[in-house]
Design an enzyme around this catalytic site. Structure first.
Site, mmCIF file in Angstrom:
data_model
loop_
_atom_site.group_PDB
_atom_site.id
_atom_site.type_symbol
_atom_site.label_atom_id
_atom_site.label_comp_id
_atom_site.label_asym_id
_atom_site.label_seq_id
_atom_site.Cartn_x
_atom_site.Cartn_y
_atom_site.Cartn_z
ATOM 1 N N LYS A 142 0.864 -1.177 -0.137
ATOM 2 C CA LYS A 142 -0.061 -0.118 -0.131
ATOM 3 C C LYS A 142 0.848 1.318 0.003
ATOM 4 C CE LYS A 142 -3.847 -2.710 2.147
ATOM 5 N NZ LYS A 142 -4.484 -2.943 3.288
ATOM 6 N N GLN A 175 -4.415 -1.406 10.007
ATOM 7 C CA GLN A 175 -4.373 -2.867 9.228
ATOM 8 C C GLN A 175 -5.046 -3.987 10.283
ATOM 9 O OE1 GLN A 175 -3.168 -3.127 5.879
ATOM 10 N NE2 GLN A 175 -3.989 -5.409 6.208
ATOM 11 N N ASP A 221 -10.791 3.013 4.610
ATOM 12 C CA ASP A 221 -11.160 1.596 4.527
ATOM 13 C C ASP A 221 -12.643 1.457 4.230
ATOM 14 O OD1 ASP A 221 -9.248 -0.213 3.964
ATOM 15 O OD2 ASP A 221 -9.021 -0.399 6.299
#
Ligand code: NAP
Length: 281
Positions: free
Chosen positions: A48, A92, A115
Site C-alpha cells: 500500500k 491494518q 477503508d
C-alpha cells in the site's frame, strides 16, 4: 478480468486527482497503523505504501507493539483524527487478540476512514449514498464496469457476509439494480445457488473450499476474492482452469481483485482529501 490493468487505469486517474488537490494547497497524506508483527499485514502495508508513492500520495506508518493497549491505540487515532495534514487513516486488520476492532474502527473520524468500514460510511452506502466505500467491493465493481459486465438486472450471488466484503458489495450491487443473494457457511445447497448466478463473487479463502466448473453458470462472470495458501502458493476460491472453460469472465489470483483493492485505497485517500477541502473532482 485483469486486475493489474484496471488498477493501472485507476491509479492514473488518482495521479490527476493528486495534482488537482495540490493546486488547491493539499498534498494528500495517508497514515497507516499496524499493531503487532503479523507478516501478512506487514506485506499488505508495504504494497500500500509503495502504491501510494507511485501516485504521489505521501504516506506515514505507525507501527505499535502487539501488547499495545486499547487506550493507547485509540489515543493515536485521536491524534491522527485531529492532525489537519492527515487525510486518510487505515488501521491494518486483523488486530492482535485483546483489542476491540469495532471500537477501533469507530474511533476513526468517518471522513478520514479510507477503508470505508466506519458504521457511518457503511450506513451511507446501505442507504444508497456512496462516499468512502470499502476498497475490495469497490474494486470488484470497477472490474465489472471496465469489462462492461451487465450488472443492472443481473442475478448476483456473493459467498461472504463480512463487513469487509459481502455486505458492502451487496449494497453496491443493489444500488446498481442487481438482484443480490448473499450466501455464507450456513447456506444450504450452495452450488444450487451459484449455478443460477450471472455474476458470482466468492470470498471464502479456505483450503478445502473450491468453486468448480460445474458450480457456475455458462458465460457468467466469476470474481474470485478469496485468498488462501496451499503448499506455500497463493490460491483463490475458484478452480481457474476449469471455471475459465465455462464462465464468460473470470478474475485470476493473483492479479485480479488484489491490485484493485490497493488502487481503490488510493482513490479513497484522494476522495477523503477532496471531501475535507470541499473539492469536487
Ligand atoms: P471472513 O470474515 O472470514 O468471511 C468469510 C466468509 O466466508 C464468511 O461469510 C463465511 O460464512 C463464509 N464461508 C466460510 N466457509 C464457507 C463455506 N464452506 N461455504 C460458504 N461460505 C463460507 O473473511 P473476509 O475478511 O471477508 O475475507 C474473505 C476472503 O477474502 C479471505 O480469503 C481474504 O483473504 C480475502 N480477501 C481478499 C482481498 C483482496 O484484496 N484480494 C481483500 C479482502 C479479503 P459465515 O459468515 O457463516 O462464517
Amino acid at each position: 478480468m485483469d486486475g493489474r490493468l484496471v488498477a493501472g487505469e485507476v491509479k492514473q486517474q488518482v495521479v490527476q486527482h493528486v495534482q488537482q488537490l495540490e493546486k488547491h494547497g493539499t498534498e494528500p497524506l495517508l497514515a497507516t497503523v499496524q499493531v503487532g508483527d503479523d507478516s501478512a499485514s506487514a506485506s499488505y502495508l508495504k504494497a500500500k505504501h509503495k502504491a501510494a508513492v507511485e501516485v504521489g500520495i505521501r504516506s506515514e506508518s505507525h507501527h505499535l507493539p502487539a501488547d499495545t493497549s486499547q487506550d493507547k491505540l485509540e489515543a493515536l487515532l485521536g491524534q491522527l483524527n485531529t492532525n489537519p495534514k492527515v487525510n486518510g487513516i487505515l488501521v491494518q486488520l486483523p488486530l492482535p487478540p485483546g483489542l476491540d476492532e469495532e471500537k477501533v474502527i469507530e474511533r476513526i473520524i468517518p471522513y478520514k476512514d479510507v477503508d470505508g468500514l466506519h458504521p457511518i460510511n457503511a450506513g451511507k452506502l446501505a442507504a444508497g449514498r456512496e462516499e468512502l466505500v470499502a476498497c475490495t467491493p469497490k474494486g470488484v465493481i470497477k472490474l465489472l464496469n471496465y469489462y462492461k459486465v451487465p450488472v443492472a438486472g443481473s442475478r448476483t450471488v456473493i459467498i461472504n457476509r463480512s463487513n469487509l466484503v459481502g455486505r458492502p458489495l451487496a449494497n453496491l450491487l443493489l444500488n446498481r439494480d442487481a438482484t443480490v443473494t448473499v450466501c455464507h457457511s450456513k447456506t444450504p445447497n450452495l452450488s444450487g445457488m451459484t449455478r443460477t448466478a450471472d455474476i458470482l463473487v466468492s470470498a471464502v479463502g479456505k483450503e478445502i473450499f473450491q468453486i468448480r466448473g460445474d458450480h457456475v453458470k455458462p458465460h457468467s462472470a466469476v470474481v474470485d476474492v478469496g485468498l488462501t495458501r496451499v503448499d506455500g502458493k497463493l490460491r483463490g476460491d475458484v478452480d481457474f482452469d476449469k471455471v475459465n472453460r465455462v464462465a464468460g469472465y473470470i478474475t485470476p489470483v493473483p492479479g485480479g481483485v488484489g491490485p484493485m483493492t490497493v488502487a481503490c485505497l488510493l482513490e479513497n485517500t484522494v476522495l477523503a482529501a477532496s471531501i475535507q477541502i470541499g473539492l469536487k473532482f
